[in-house]
Design a protein around this motif. Structure first.
Motif, PDB file in Angstrom:
ATOM      1  N   LEU A 256       0.818  -1.218   0.000  1.00 27.63           N
ATOM      2  CA  LEU A 256       0.000   0.000   0.000  1.00 27.63           C
ATOM      3  C   LEU A 256       0.853   1.270   0.000  1.00 27.63           C
ATOM      4  O   LEU A 256       0.344   2.372  -0.114  1.00 27.63           O
ATOM      5  CB  LEU A 256      -0.941   0.001   1.211  1.00 27.63           C
ATOM      6  CG  LEU A 256      -1.942  -1.164   1.264  1.00 27.63           C
ATOM      7  CD1 LEU A 256      -2.762  -1.087   2.539  1.00 27.63           C
ATOM      8  CD2 LEU A 256      -2.840  -1.146   0.045  1.00 27.63           C
ATOM      9  N   TYR A 257       2.151   1.098   0.144  1.00 27.87           N
ATOM     10  CA  TYR A 257       3.063   2.236   0.145  1.00 27.87           C
ATOM     11  C   TYR A 257       3.122   2.824  -1.267  1.00 27.87           C
ATOM     12  O   TYR A 257       3.112   2.079  -2.236  1.00 27.87           O
ATOM     13  CB  TYR A 257       4.449   1.755   0.606  1.00 27.87           C
ATOM     14  CG  TYR A 257       5.396   2.871   0.937  1.00 27.87           C
ATOM     15  CD1 TYR A 257       5.265   3.593   2.114  1.00 27.87           C
ATOM     16  CD2 TYR A 257       6.428   3.189   0.065  1.00 27.87           C
ATOM     17  CE1 TYR A 257       6.136   4.608   2.423  1.00 27.87           C
ATOM     18  CE2 TYR A 257       7.309   4.202   0.359  1.00 27.87           C
ATOM     19  CZ  TYR A 257       7.158   4.919   1.538  1.00 27.87           C
ATOM     20  OH  TYR A 257       8.019   5.932   1.835  1.00 27.87           O
ATOM     21  N   PRO A 258       3.176   4.143  -1.393  1.00 28.16           N
ATOM     22  CA  PRO A 258       3.191   4.748  -2.735  1.00 28.16           C
ATOM     23  C   PRO A 258       4.420   4.316  -3.549  1.00 28.16           C
ATOM     24  O   PRO A 258       5.449   3.946  -2.971  1.00 28.16           O
ATOM     25  CB  PRO A 258       3.250   6.249  -2.477  1.00 28.16           C
ATOM     26  CG  PRO A 258       3.233   6.444  -1.023  1.00 28.16           C
ATOM     27  CD  PRO A 258       3.233   5.121  -0.335  1.00 28.16           C
ATOM     28  N   PRO A 259       4.311   4.345  -4.858  1.00 35.09           N
ATOM     29  CA  PRO A 259       5.446   3.938  -5.702  1.00 35.09           C
ATOM     30  C   PRO A 259       6.682   4.785  -5.418  1.00 35.09           C
ATOM     31  O   PRO A 259       6.578   5.956  -5.076  1.00 35.09           O
ATOM     32  CB  PRO A 259       4.953   4.183  -7.126  1.00 35.09           C
ATOM     33  CG  PRO A 259       3.568   4.644  -7.040  1.00 35.09           C
ATOM     34  CD  PRO A 259       3.190   4.820  -5.623  1.00 35.09           C
ATOM     35  N   ARG A 260       7.836   4.175  -5.574  1.00 34.67           N
ATOM     36  CA  ARG A 260       9.084   4.888  -5.308  1.00 34.67           C
ATOM     37  C   ARG A 260       9.595   5.623  -6.537  1.00 34.67           C
ATOM     38  O   ARG A 260      10.398   6.522  -6.414  1.00 34.67           O
ATOM     39  CB  ARG A 260      10.154   3.908  -4.840  1.00 34.67           C
ATOM     40  CG  ARG A 260       9.816   3.272  -3.522  1.00 34.67           C
ATOM     41  CD  ARG A 260      10.903   2.362  -3.058  1.00 34.67           C
ATOM     42  NE  ARG A 260      11.393   1.531  -4.154  1.00 34.67           N
ATOM     43  CZ  ARG A 260      12.599   0.976  -4.182  1.00 34.67           C
ATOM     44  NH1 ARG A 260      13.404   1.137  -3.176  1.00 34.67           N
ATOM     45  NH2 ARG A 260      12.972   0.231  -5.188  1.00 34.67           N
ATOM     46  N   HIS A 261       9.181   5.208  -7.712  1.00 32.19           N
ATOM     47  CA  HIS A 261       9.721   5.798  -8.936  1.00 32.19           C
ATOM     48  C   HIS A 261       8.836   6.944  -9.432  1.00 32.19           C
ATOM     49  O   HIS A 261       7.814   6.728 -10.061  1.00 32.19           O
ATOM     50  CB  HIS A 261       9.857   4.734 -10.028  1.00 32.19           C
ATOM     51  CG  HIS A 261      10.849   3.688  -9.677  1.00 32.19           C
ATOM     52  ND1 HIS A 261      12.198   3.920  -9.712  1.00 32.19           N
ATOM     53  CD2 HIS A 261      10.699   2.409  -9.258  1.00 32.19           C
ATOM     54  CE1 HIS A 261      12.846   2.828  -9.343  1.00 32.19           C
ATOM     55  NE2 HIS A 261      11.945   1.892  -9.064  1.00 32.19           N
ATOM     56  N   ILE A 262       9.246   8.142  -9.088  1.00 34.18           N
ATOM     57  CA  ILE A 262       8.542   9.344  -9.532  1.00 34.18           C
ATOM     58  C   ILE A 262       9.568  10.227 -10.232  1.00 34.18           C
ATOM     59  O   ILE A 262      10.657  10.462  -9.729  1.00 34.18           O
ATOM     60  CB  ILE A 262       7.919  10.101  -8.339  1.00 34.18           C
ATOM     61  CG1 ILE A 262       6.847   9.237  -7.677  1.00 34.18           C
ATOM     62  CG2 ILE A 262       7.325  11.422  -8.802  1.00 34.18           C
ATOM     63  CD1 ILE A 262       6.251   9.852  -6.432  1.00 34.18           C
ATOM     64  N   VAL A 263       9.199  10.701 -11.409  1.00 37.58           N
ATOM     65  CA  VAL A 263      10.094  11.550 -12.186  1.00 37.58           C
ATOM     66  C   VAL A 263       9.416  12.898 -12.407  1.00 37.58           C
ATOM     67  O   VAL A 263       8.261  12.957 -12.820  1.00 37.58           O
ATOM     68  CB  VAL A 263      10.415  10.905 -13.560  1.00 37.58           C
ATOM     69  CG1 VAL A 263      11.266  11.831 -14.404  1.00 37.58           C
ATOM     70  CG2 VAL A 263      11.078   9.562 -13.369  1.00 37.58           C
ATOM     71  N   PHE A 264      10.126  13.969 -12.116  1.00 34.55           N
ATOM     72  CA  PHE A 264       9.638  15.315 -12.400  1.00 34.55           C
ATOM     73  C   PHE A 264      10.170  15.713 -13.773  1.00 34.55           C
ATOM     74  O   PHE A 264      11.292  16.200 -13.899  1.00 34.55           O
ATOM     75  CB  PHE A 264      10.092  16.288 -11.305  1.00 34.55           C
ATOM     76  CG  PHE A 264       9.521  15.942  -9.963  1.00 34.55           C
ATOM     77  CD1 PHE A 264       8.234  16.337  -9.628  1.00 34.55           C
ATOM     78  CD2 PHE A 264      10.246  15.195  -9.058  1.00 34.55           C
ATOM     79  CE1 PHE A 264       7.687  16.001  -8.396  1.00 34.55           C
ATOM     80  CE2 PHE A 264       9.720  14.850  -7.822  1.00 34.55           C
ATOM     81  CZ  PHE A 264       8.438  15.259  -7.498  1.00 34.55           C
ATOM     82  N   HIS A 265       9.362  15.463 -14.791  1.00 34.36           N
ATOM     83  CA  HIS A 265       9.776  15.728 -16.180  1.00 34.36           C
ATOM     84  C   HIS A 265       9.672  17.223 -16.467  1.00 34.36           C
ATOM     85  O   HIS A 265       8.652  17.840 -16.190  1.00 34.36           O
ATOM     86  CB  HIS A 265       8.878  14.933 -17.135  1.00 34.36           C
ATOM     87  CG  HIS A 265       9.417  14.881 -18.525  1.00 34.36           C
ATOM     88  ND1 HIS A 265       9.294  15.921 -19.396  1.00 34.36           N
ATOM     89  CD2 HIS A 265      10.081  13.908 -19.189  1.00 34.36           C
ATOM     90  CE1 HIS A 265       9.861  15.601 -20.549  1.00 34.36           C
ATOM     91  NE2 HIS A 265      10.348  14.377 -20.441  1.00 34.36           N
ATOM     92  N   PRO A 266      10.720  17.832 -17.026  1.00 32.01           N
ATOM     93  CA  PRO A 266      10.703  19.274 -17.263  1.00 32.01           C
ATOM     94  C   PRO A 266       9.838  19.692 -18.454  1.00 32.01           C
ATOM     95  O   PRO A 266       9.625  20.875 -18.685  1.00 32.01           O
ATOM     96  CB  PRO A 266      12.175  19.597 -17.546  1.00 32.01           C
ATOM     97  CG  PRO A 266      12.715  18.324 -18.119  1.00 32.01           C
ATOM     98  CD  PRO A 266      11.990  17.225 -17.408  1.00 32.01           C
ATOM     99  N   GLY A 267       9.318  18.737 -19.220  1.00 31.16           N
ATOM    100  CA  GLY A 267       8.545  19.060 -20.418  1.00 31.16           C
ATOM    101  C   GLY A 267       9.469  19.166 -21.621  1.00 31.16           C
ATOM    102  O   GLY A 267      10.691  19.093 -21.502  1.00 31.16           O
TER     103      GLY A 267
END
Length: 139
Positions: free
Chosen positions: A100-111
């Motif tokens: 239930l823990y949120p995913p660890r792989h998050i990417v802040f894409h600059p566009g």
């Protein structure tokens, strides 16, 4: 992503054979869309070549188009704003982590900036279209 050009010709005031007139105008439009397709394939960004290979043309008479049906084609043409990409929760888990823990792989894409390959190709291929059609009218 699709670019389109359509021309309406009123030959009622001309003293030319309308069949020849339409044939000449159609020829110039087809030449323009073929040039637009070729130019778009040349200037599109190429990582794998898939996008360039997917560009094709069609149409008939006085209405012609060039397009690609790849999902990401619009994102290349129009660009994207900054956004967050969240990885799949099933692929991002390590053994022993609570499901239930949120995913660890998050990417802040600059566009991405817009790369107007289709619009530019259409502009380049129709730059002298008016002059070519005028020559077609003269014969």
């Amino acid at each position: 992503m699709r670019i389109e050009m359509k021309v309406e010709v009123d030959a009622s005031l001309l003293k030319y054979d309308t069949a020849t007139l339409y044939k000449n105008v159609q020829k110039e439009l087809k030449v323009s869309i073929l040039n637009a397709e070729r130019t778009a394939k040349e200037i599109v960004p190429k990582r794998t070549g898939e996008l360039a290979n997917s560009i094709y043309h069609g149409g008939s008479r006085l209405s012609w188009w060039a397009k690609t049906q790849l999902e990401y084609a619009d994102y290349i043409e129009e660009g994207t704003s900054p956004h967050i990409i969240v990885g799949s929760p099933w692929l991002a888990r390590s053994e022993g982590i609570d499901p239930l823990y949120p995913p660890r792989h998050i990417v802040f894409h600059p566009g991405n900036a817009a790369y107007k390959y289709m619009e530019t190709a259409l502009y380049i291929s129709t730059e002298d279209l008016e002059e070519r059609i005028l020559r077609a009218l003269i014969g």
